[in-house]
Design a protein around this motif. Structure first.
Motif, PDB file in Angstrom:
ATOM      1  N   LEU A  99      51.505  53.284  34.046  1.00 36.34           N
ATOM      2  CA  LEU A  99      50.412  53.308  35.010  1.00 36.34           C
ATOM      3  C   LEU A  99      50.307  51.976  35.742  1.00 36.34           C
ATOM      4  O   LEU A  99      50.249  51.942  36.969  1.00 36.34           O
ATOM      5  N   VAL A 100      50.299  50.895  34.989  1.00 39.57           N
ATOM      6  CA  VAL A 100      50.170  49.570  35.604  1.00 39.57           C
ATOM      7  C   VAL A 100      51.365  49.291  36.516  1.00 39.57           C
ATOM      8  O   VAL A 100      51.199  48.761  37.621  1.00 39.57           O
ATOM      9  N   SER A 101      52.542  49.675  36.085  1.00 36.69           N
ATOM     10  CA  SER A 101      53.741  49.494  36.899  1.00 36.69           C
ATOM     11  C   SER A 101      53.608  50.233  38.230  1.00 36.69           C
ATOM     12  O   SER A 101      53.954  49.691  39.286  1.00 36.69           O
ATOM     13  N   GLY A 126      53.545  50.246  43.552  1.00 41.34           N
ATOM     14  CA  GLY A 126      53.121  51.114  44.643  1.00 41.34           C
ATOM     15  C   GLY A 126      52.177  50.421  45.605  1.00 41.34           C
ATOM     16  O   GLY A 126      51.652  51.049  46.516  1.00 41.34           O
ATOM     17  N   ASP A 127      51.970  49.134  45.391  1.00 41.79           N
ATOM     18  CA  ASP A 127      51.080  48.335  46.242  1.00 41.79           C
ATOM     19  C   ASP A 127      49.695  48.984  46.341  1.00 41.79           C
ATOM     20  O   ASP A 127      49.115  49.094  47.416  1.00 41.79           O
ATOM     21  N   LEU A 128      49.179  49.412  45.181  1.00 40.50           N
ATOM     22  CA  LEU A 128      47.901  50.107  45.125  1.00 40.50           C
ATOM     23  C   LEU A 128      46.738  49.199  44.714  1.00 40.50           C
ATOM     24  O   LEU A 128      45.609  49.663  44.593  1.00 40.50           O
ATOM     25  N   LEU A 129      47.032  47.920  44.503  1.00 40.82           N
ATOM     26  CA  LEU A 129      46.005  46.960  44.112  1.00 40.82           C
ATOM     27  C   LEU A 129      45.797  45.931  45.211  1.00 40.82           C
ATOM     28  O   LEU A 129      46.757  45.475  45.824  1.00 40.82           O
ATOM     29  N   THR A 130      44.546  45.561  45.428  1.00 40.11           N
ATOM     30  CA  THR A 130      44.284  44.432  46.327  1.00 40.11           C
ATOM     31  C   THR A 130      44.660  43.155  45.581  1.00 40.11           C
ATOM     32  O   THR A 130      44.852  43.170  44.360  1.00 40.11           O
ATOM     33  N   ASP A 131      44.752  42.058  46.288  1.00 43.50           N
ATOM     34  CA  ASP A 131      45.063  40.780  45.638  1.00 43.50           C
ATOM     35  C   ASP A 131      44.019  40.442  44.585  1.00 43.50           C
ATOM     36  O   ASP A 131      44.350  39.974  43.492  1.00 43.50           O
ATOM     37  N   ASP A 132      42.752  40.672  44.897  1.00 46.34           N
ATOM     38  CA  ASP A 132      41.681  40.392  43.939  1.00 46.34           C
ATOM     39  C   ASP A 132      41.796  41.280  42.699  1.00 46.34           C
ATOM     40  O   ASP A 132      41.598  40.813  41.573  1.00 46.34           O
ATOM     41  N   GLU A 133      42.097  42.552  42.895  1.00 46.92           N
ATOM     42  CA  GLU A 133      42.252  43.466  41.763  1.00 46.92           C
ATOM     43  C   GLU A 133      43.439  43.047  40.894  1.00 46.92           C
ATOM     44  O   GLU A 133      43.364  43.097  39.662  1.00 46.92           O
ATOM     45  N   TYR A 134      44.512  42.621  41.536  1.00 47.39           N
ATOM     46  CA  TYR A 134      45.699  42.167  40.803  1.00 47.39           C
ATOM     47  C   TYR A 134      45.361  40.954  39.935  1.00 47.39           C
ATOM     48  O   TYR A 134      45.716  40.898  38.756  1.00 47.39           O
ATOM     49  N   GLU A 135      44.664  39.989  40.509  1.00 49.36           N
ATOM     50  CA  GLU A 135      44.280  38.789  39.759  1.00 49.36           C
ATOM     51  C   GLU A 135      43.329  39.141  38.616  1.00 49.36           C
ATOM     52  O   GLU A 135      43.448  38.601  37.518  1.00 49.36           O
ATOM     53  N   GLU A 136      42.381  40.037  38.873  1.00 50.27           N
ATOM     54  CA  GLU A 136      41.450  40.460  37.830  1.00 50.27           C
ATOM     55  C   GLU A 136      42.185  41.181  36.707  1.00 50.27           C
ATOM     56  O   GLU A 136      41.900  40.973  35.526  1.00 50.27           O
ATOM     57  N   LEU A 137      43.148  42.011  37.054  1.00 50.39           N
ATOM     58  CA  LEU A 137      43.944  42.709  36.054  1.00 50.39           C
ATOM     59  C   LEU A 137      44.725  41.712  35.203  1.00 50.39           C
ATOM     60  O   LEU A 137      44.795  41.843  33.977  1.00 50.39           O
ATOM     61  N   LYS A 138      45.309  40.701  35.846  1.00 52.53           N
ATOM     62  CA  LYS A 138      46.018  39.664  35.099  1.00 52.53           C
ATOM     63  C   LYS A 138      45.086  38.967  34.111  1.00 52.53           C
ATOM     64  O   LYS A 138      45.450  38.733  32.953  1.00 52.53           O
TER      65      LYS A 138
END
Length: 127
Positions: free
Chosen positions: A98-100, A105-117
């Motif tokens: 799912l995360v992959s 799939g470029d389905l995360l915003t930059d902020d969402e990506y950083e929050e996920l990290k």
């Protein structure tokens, strides 16, 4: 196990979960549906609320001529159950899959990506 509910039932549950009060009254639900641009007939709402009670999502207490509805399944419990179901159905239980897909799939915003990290690192620290 938390049962699956229809989209219409989920719309009602979202209204009830968002209500800050411990109990939710029928007119409140009708008003919120109308405010969302999804008006509902009285009898239809009665049927949907009855189904939610039968599925174990709500309880109703009769006070005079009105029902006071209380949630039996929290929004977090429902989200967790549905996420597990989705992971099993689509990704054979693989959260990594799912995360992959979200990342590739470029389905995360930059902020969402950083929050996920941050969440992943925080989870790693707990182990």
């Amino acid at each position: 196990m938390v049962q699956q509910i229809s989209d219409a039932e989920l719309e009602i549950m979202k209204i009830i979960w968002a209500n800050r009060s411990e109990i939710t009254l029928f007119p409140y639900i009708m008003d919120r549906l109308a405010a969302k641009g999804k008006p509902c007939q009285k009898n239809t709402l009665i049927v949907l609320l009855s189904r939610l009670m039968n599925k174990g999502f709500l309880s109703a207490k009769k006070v005079g001529r009105r029902n006071e509805y209380t949630t039996l399944v929290s929004e977090a419990e429902y989200q967790t159950a549905q996420t597990k179901n989705f992971l099993n159905k689509i990704y054979e239980g693989s959260a990594k899959g799912l995360v992959s897909t979200l990342v590739s799939g470029d389905l995360l915003t930059d902020d969402e990506y950083e929050e996920l990290k941050r969440l992943l690192e925080k989870g790693k620290e707990k182990r």
